[in-house]
Design an enzyme around this catalytic site. Structure first.
Site, PDB file in Angstrom:
ATOM      1  N   GLU A 201     -14.755  -5.553   0.401  1.00 46.32           N
ATOM      2  CA  GLU A 201     -14.243  -5.730   1.596  1.00 46.32           C
ATOM      3  C   GLU A 201     -15.429  -6.165   2.657  1.00 46.32           C
ATOM      4  O   GLU A 201     -16.554  -5.550   2.609  1.00 46.32           O
ATOM      5  CB  GLU A 201     -13.581  -4.348   2.025  1.00 46.32           C
TER       6      GLU A 201
ATOM      7  N   LYS B 163       0.364   4.901   1.112  1.00 45.33           N
ATOM      8  CA  LYS B 163      -0.357   5.970   1.702  1.00 45.33           C
ATOM      9  C   LYS B 163       0.343   6.710   2.598  1.00 45.33           C
ATOM     10  O   LYS B 163       1.413   6.398   3.468  1.00 45.33           O
ATOM     11  CB  LYS B 163      -1.529   5.006   2.689  1.00 45.33           C
TER      12      LYS B 163
ATOM     13  N   GLU C 229      -6.729  -8.560   4.945  1.00 49.09           N
ATOM     14  CA  GLU C 229      -6.354  -7.235   4.931  1.00 49.09           C
ATOM     15  C   GLU C 229      -6.114  -6.647   6.459  1.00 49.09           C
ATOM     16  O   GLU C 229      -6.734  -6.773   7.326  1.00 49.09           O
ATOM     17  CB  GLU C 229      -7.537  -6.243   4.455  1.00 49.09           C
ATOM     18  N   SER C 230      -4.978  -5.786   6.475  1.00 51.83           N
ATOM     19  CA  SER C 230      -4.612  -5.243   7.661  1.00 51.83           C
ATOM     20  C   SER C 230      -4.221  -5.773   8.962  1.00 51.83           C
ATOM     21  O   SER C 230      -4.284  -7.146   9.116  1.00 51.83           O
ATOM     22  CB  SER C 230      -5.887  -4.193   8.164  1.00 51.83           C
TER      23      SER C 230
ATOM     24  N   LYS D 290      -7.919   2.555  -3.602  1.00 51.84           N
ATOM     25  CA  LYS D 290      -8.331   2.258  -2.307  1.00 51.84           C
ATOM     26  C   LYS D 290      -9.034   3.359  -1.853  1.00 51.84           C
ATOM     27  O   LYS D 290      -8.364   4.451  -1.420  1.00 51.84           O
ATOM     28  CB  LYS D 290      -7.432   1.861  -1.344  1.00 51.84           C
TER      29      LYS D 290
ATOM     30  N   GLU E  70       0.964  -1.188  -0.277  1.00 54.53           N
ATOM     31  CA  GLU E  70       0.028  -0.104  -0.074  1.00 54.53           C
ATOM     32  C   GLU E  70       0.751   1.299  -0.111  1.00 54.53           C
ATOM     33  O   GLU E  70       2.022   1.443   0.762  1.00 54.53           O
ATOM     34  CB  GLU E  70      -0.984   0.119   1.274  1.00 54.53           C
TER      35      GLU E  70
ATOM     36  N   ASN F 150     -11.405  -7.337   6.467  1.00 56.43           N
ATOM     37  CA  ASN F 150     -10.521  -6.294   7.122  1.00 56.43           C
ATOM     38  C   ASN F 150     -10.150  -7.048   8.577  1.00 56.43           C
ATOM     39  O   ASN F 150     -11.225  -6.909   9.235  1.00 56.43           O
ATOM     40  CB  ASN F 150     -11.022  -5.206   6.881  1.00 56.43           C
TER      41      ASN F 150
END
Length: 471
Positions: free
Chosen positions: A168, A59, A219-220, A119, A57, A189
């Site tokens: 998601e 960001k 995710e995450s 995203k 990612e 997530n």
């Protein structure tokens, strides 16, 4: 709740976009889709590759962590991800809390070759059309902020534009909604956007609810290799990682840590034609050096090759590259120049391969110009000691310089090298997918048609930093 705030901000921006030029955006996106192969879906193709696939990612900030990167060279970060072997790149475009921008996505999509996930908080079809124009290969759809009708329609719209949709979810009910809406990719997530808490068991618990033919992404919340191992035990091998990758000083080393130990790969630098090239190789120490005895801008005579090979570090093996040459001539050149390996890059048949092996007593590699698995399968029975997979270009003999699809390697049943357009941008990802015993690089380490010392060193160092080669 922050998710409601983010969704409402997205609705405001979508209304502004629609009022400014909604119809123009739709028409331009549809026109672009018509000019492309909308059935390719590179984001999905990359996630179906063997092994661990990681979406890295880009960001600058997040609502939970604040500023993640004070210094934010987003193009450099994206290029580092590509060189490190990421399956795809996720780019935050939400401007208020993530400090993202559509400009980041647009410029990154032009700077790298791997797929880009936009995203953001998609709440309107106009954002999907905009994503196409920005250069995205995929969009994020969050089930909890969409109705069932919107979710189904948005997935259908994205598909019609050639965009994948990562849907998601966070709960069993949301997974059921995603499946009914026709999601081809479902993510879970581990972060709860209502309070930012992390539960790294969530994706593993919910994974079994997703149909086997549907791609699944955790995710995450992934910070270390041990996190990946827990997911792998649950059958999960696709991951979206943000903060940990953004904070890593060396993206290649960090991604290698997440992916874990991999088979080692050797490296061949081909097209050696000058004494300076030998100096470059002796400094970088690839495993093989290629000398081309066929028509090519890099062609060398036997006398020239003999002199160059005499200067080569003995740890580097000399490979002679021939195209439709007689076995007798190949044997004479091999003896004169002290070759270690013969590479046949023309239309040689099984009998020619046998004869070359008998006359030289050396290993023989046979190059295959592969556009499909059918091009490879007959050569599994050849007497060649190894195959070299190169891209297929009609009417082209010898090396093509065109990128080959590394997934074709699934059809190979004997040792092989991967060639065709290899360079720092794609070599790690290609090697991880194909798992060859060696990679073959030629024009990818050149500047203006000449071997470039820094590019040669960069390829060798990158393979080592990525865990694919001993440093």
């Amino acid at each position: 709740m922050i998710l409601d705030t983010l969704a409402e901000g997205a609705r405001r921006r979508a209304r502004v976009l629609e009022e400014a030029d909604g119809e123009g955006i739709r028409e331009a996106a549809i026109a672009r889709a018509l000019d492309e192969d909308v059935h390719d879906f590179p984001f999905e193709r990359n996630l179906r590759a063997e092994g661990v696939n990681i979406i890295c990612e880009v960001k600058k900030a997040s609502p939970s962590k604040g500023i993640i990167a004070d210094h934010f060279p987003y193009l450099e970060i994206a290029r580092d991800y590509e060189r490190a072997g990421a399956a795809a790149i996720s780019v935050l475009t939400e401007p208020d809390y993530f400090l993202g921008s559509g400009l980041y996505l647009k410029e990154i999509s032009r700077a790298v070759q791997i797929p880009i996930l936009r995203k953001d908080f998609i709440v309107s079809e106009v954002q999907i059309y905009e994503s196409k124009l920005l250069g995205a290969s995929a969009i994020l759809l969050i089930v909890s902020i969409l109705t069932d009708e919107e979710l189904t329609r948005f997935i259908r719209t994205a598909k019609g534009l050639g965009l994948s949709a990562l849907v998601e979810t966070r709960t069993e009910a949301e997974i059921r909604r995603a499946v009914l809406a026709g999601a081809r990719i479902i993510g879970v997530n581990n972060r709860d956007l209502r309070d930012f808490s992390i539960d790294n068991t969530r994706a593993a618990r919910l994974h079994s609810l997703v149909p086997e033919d549907t791609l699944f992404i955790a995710e995450s919340g992934i910070q270390k290799r041990e996190d990946i191992e827990e997911f792998l035990a649950a059958g999960i091998r696709n991951f979206l990682i943000g903060e940990a990758m953004m904070k890593a000083e060396d993206k290649a080393e960090k991604l290698a840590e997440f992916i874990g130990e991999e088979p080692r790969v050797q490296c061949k630098i081909c097209g050696i034609s000058r004494e300076r090239d030998i100096d470059f190789l002796n400094d970088a120490l690839p495993d093989y050096a290629g000398f081309i005895f066929a028509r090519s801008p890099r062609k060398v005579t036997p006398d020239k090759a003999a002199g160059l090979i005499s200067l080569l570090d003995p740890r580097i093996k000399a490979v002679g590259v021939f195209v439709n040459e007689t076995a007798e001539t190949i044997a004479d050149i091999a003896k004169k120049t002290h070759l270690s390996v013969i590479q046949l890059h023309g239309d040689e048949d099984f009998e020619t391969i046998r004869e070359v092996k008998e006359r030289t007593g050396l290993p023989v590699w046979k190059a295959i110009r592969a556009g499909s698995e059918e091009d490879i399968l007959p050569w599994n029975d050849s007497p060649a000691d190894a195959l070299l997979l190169d891209a297929k270009v009609m009417g082209k003999r010898g090396g093509t310089g065109k990128r080959i699809d590394p997934n074709l390697a699934r059809a190979v049943r004997k040792p092989f090298l991967l060639a065709g357009g290899m360079n720092c941008e794609n070599i790690v990802r290609a090697a991880r997918i194909a798992r060859p015993f060696a990679v073959d690089v030629n024009s990818g380490v050149e500047t203006d048609g000449m071997k470039d010392k820094e590019k040669i060193q960069a390829v060798i160092r990158l393979l080592a930093r990525s865990g694919l080669r001993k440093g």
